[in-house]
Motif scaffolding. Structure first.
Motif, short mmCIF file in Angstrom:
data_model
loop_
_atom_site.label_atom_id
_atom_site.label_comp_id
_atom_site.label_asym_id
_atom_site.label_seq_id
_atom_site.Cartn_x
_atom_site.Cartn_y
_atom_site.Cartn_z
N SER A 12 41.32 51.77 34.05
CA SER A 12 40.23 52.11 34.94
C SER A 12 40.00 50.99 35.96
O SER A 12 40.39 49.84 35.74
N GLU A 13 39.36 51.33 37.07
CA GLU A 13 39.04 50.32 38.08
C GLU A 13 38.15 49.22 37.48
O GLU A 13 38.28 48.05 37.83
N GLU A 14 37.25 49.60 36.60
CA GLU A 14 36.35 48.63 35.99
C GLU A 14 37.13 47.54 35.26
O GLU A 14 36.83 46.34 35.40
N GLY A 56 37.75 43.76 36.63
CA GLY A 56 36.84 42.95 35.83
C GLY A 56 37.51 41.94 34.92
O GLY A 56 36.85 41.02 34.43
N GLU A 57 38.82 42.06 34.69
CA GLU A 57 39.51 41.16 33.78
C GLU A 57 40.46 40.26 34.56
O GLU A 57 41.26 40.73 35.38
N PRO A 58 40.39 38.96 34.31
CA PRO A 58 41.19 38.00 35.10
C PRO A 58 42.69 38.18 34.96
O PRO A 58 43.43 37.82 35.87
N PHE A 59 43.16 38.72 33.85
CA PHE A 59 44.60 38.89 33.66
C PHE A 59 45.20 39.76 34.77
O PHE A 59 46.24 39.42 35.35
N ASP A 115 59.66 40.28 51.88
CA ASP A 115 59.45 41.19 53.00
C ASP A 115 59.33 42.64 52.52
O ASP A 115 59.92 43.56 53.11
N ARG A 116 58.56 42.82 51.44
CA ARG A 116 58.33 44.17 50.90
C ARG A 116 56.84 44.49 50.95
O ARG A 116 55.98 43.60 50.92
N GLN A 117 56.53 45.77 51.02
CA GLN A 117 55.16 46.24 51.03
C GLN A 117 54.73 46.63 49.62
O GLN A 117 55.52 47.20 48.85
N LEU A 118 53.47 46.35 49.29
CA LEU A 118 52.92 46.70 47.98
C LEU A 118 52.06 47.95 48.10
O LEU A 118 51.16 48.02 48.94
N VAL A 119 52.36 48.93 47.25
CA VAL A 119 51.53 50.13 47.13
C VAL A 119 50.85 50.06 45.77
O VAL A 119 51.51 50.15 44.74
N LEU A 120 49.53 49.86 45.75
CA LEU A 120 48.79 49.71 44.49
C LEU A 120 48.18 51.04 44.10
O LEU A 120 47.45 51.66 44.87
N LEU A 121 48.49 51.48 42.87
CA LEU A 121 47.97 52.75 42.35
C LEU A 121 47.27 52.49 41.03
O LEU A 121 47.87 51.92 40.11
N LEU A 122 46.02 52.88 40.93
CA LEU A 122 45.26 52.75 39.69
C LEU A 122 45.12 54.12 39.06
O LEU A 122 44.68 55.07 39.71
N ALA A 123 45.51 54.23 37.80
CA ALA A 123 45.46 55.53 37.14
C ALA A 123 45.16 55.31 35.66
O ALA A 123 45.96 54.69 34.96
N PRO A 124 44.01 55.75 35.16
CA PRO A 124 43.76 55.68 33.73
C PRO A 124 44.90 56.32 32.95
O PRO A 124 45.62 57.18 33.46
#
Length: 338
Positions: free
Chosen positions: A76-78, A82-85, A101-110
């Motif tokens: 979860s986003e929380e 919320g956790e430093p790791f 020289d790469r792009q990051l795509v960040l996906l959050l999914a429970p």
């Protein structure tokens, strides 16, 4: 050729100004070989004069590469924010991808929603996928790998040899923590585990039990509390442990936030740390420096883990290695809580 404010410079403009063919200009821009030093210098000067910026979309079509890498965190986003790791791993990944020289795509999914990501991750939107914090019942890594997309898991369970894997040495770190507590004369040592549907939680628990058994101490089930890596779970588990065994004299927590929760409950229960109860965490995060007392903790570099995940993934994308497991060292940092 003067720079035009009305249109964007093209590859043809660069080649014309440099006095070379379009193919030569393209090889210089894309880092290709078989270009003389004189031609390379002329193209580079033309690029600077014109303010030419390569068209990433066109390069992707020509190379069959997107120059993008996805990071999927199955929490979860929380928890992620919320956790430093997690912050450390993302910093390491971001730094390494920028250098490459790469792009990051960040996906959050429970964990129960990663099924919806399969189509996106396997339809040429990214060149490779980094997965973090997967739980046992999540098959996302296998589904992606079956489509031929390179995959690297950070921690968790490695589903098979077709998938790259990077983790910290959880077993060694746990053994060091228990050995430290035993050397302090502690004998009624409790633990607060991570989630047991994740490999990291099980490995640290197995190593805890094995370290006690090696010292001739039978692990007592009433001295094992189960957490989920959150501070709240550490508080709840510590209260339960004190109810079961008020005579416990040490606790090893499977991460720093749970250790911070345990310290809070011990303070409420008027148990002195470390005089009455020694506490050791796992992470050696910034949180370990802000607890009272400061927390003894197993050091694992989350940033180094992120960088190594990227290094392995890029090696896989470039065909330089086959999927393999890489394990990073851990060590104990002693502070006032033990």
């Amino acid at each position: 050729m003067p720079r035009s404010a009305a249109r964007r410079p093209t590859l043809e403009d660069v080649a014309t100004l440099a006095g070379v063919g379009r193919g030569t200009a393209s090889r210089v821009i894309n880092g290709g070989a078989r270009v003389s030093d004189r031609a390379r210098q002329a193209v580079e000067e033309a690029i600077a004069d014109l303010g030419y910026v390569p068209n990433r979309a066109a390069r992707s079509l020509a190379s069959q590469r997107t120059d993008a890498v996805a990071l999927v965190i199955a929490e979860s986003e929380e928890r992620v924010f919320g956790e430093p790791f997690f912050a450390g791993v993302v910093r390491g990944i971001g730094t390494a991808l920028t250098a490459g020289d790469r792009q990051l795509v960040l996906l959050l999914a429970p964990a129960d929603r990663t099924d919806t990501l399969t189509d996106y991750l396997t339809q040429q939107h990214v060149d490779g996928v980094l997965l973090l914090s997967l739980h046992d019942d999540d098959t996302l890594a296998t589904r992606i790998a079956e489509h031929g997309v390179p995959v690297v898991i950070g921690g968790g369970t490695r589903p098979g040899p077709a998938i790259g894997y990077v983790d910290n040495d959880n077993e060694m770190g746990t053994q060091l923590a228990v050995a430290h507590l035993l050397a302090r004369g502690r004998s009624r040592i409790a633990t607060i585990t991570g989630p047991l549907d994740m490999e990291v939680g099980r490995v640290r628990l197995r190593a805890f039990r094995a370290a006690l058994e090696a010292a001739g101490i039978e692990p007592a089930e009433e001295l094992i509390g189960v957490g989920d890596f959150s501070q709240q779970s550490g508080e709840l588990a510590m209260r339960t442990l004190l109810e079961r065994r008020p005579d416990l004299d040490a606790v090893f927590c499977a991460n720093d936030p749970m250790a911070a929760g345990a310290l809070r409950v011990l303070r409420e229960a008027d148990r002195r740390v470390p005089e009455d109860v020694s506490v050791v965490g796992f992470d050696d995060s910034r949180l370990a420096l802000s607890t009272d007392p400061r927390l003894t903790s197993v050091h694992q570099s989350a940033e180094a883990m992120g960088r190594e995940m990227v290094a392995l993934l890029l090696d896989l994308i470039n065909g330089e290695v086959t999927p393999e497991a890489r394990v990073l060292p851990t060590h104990l940092v002693e502070r006032e809580s033990s």
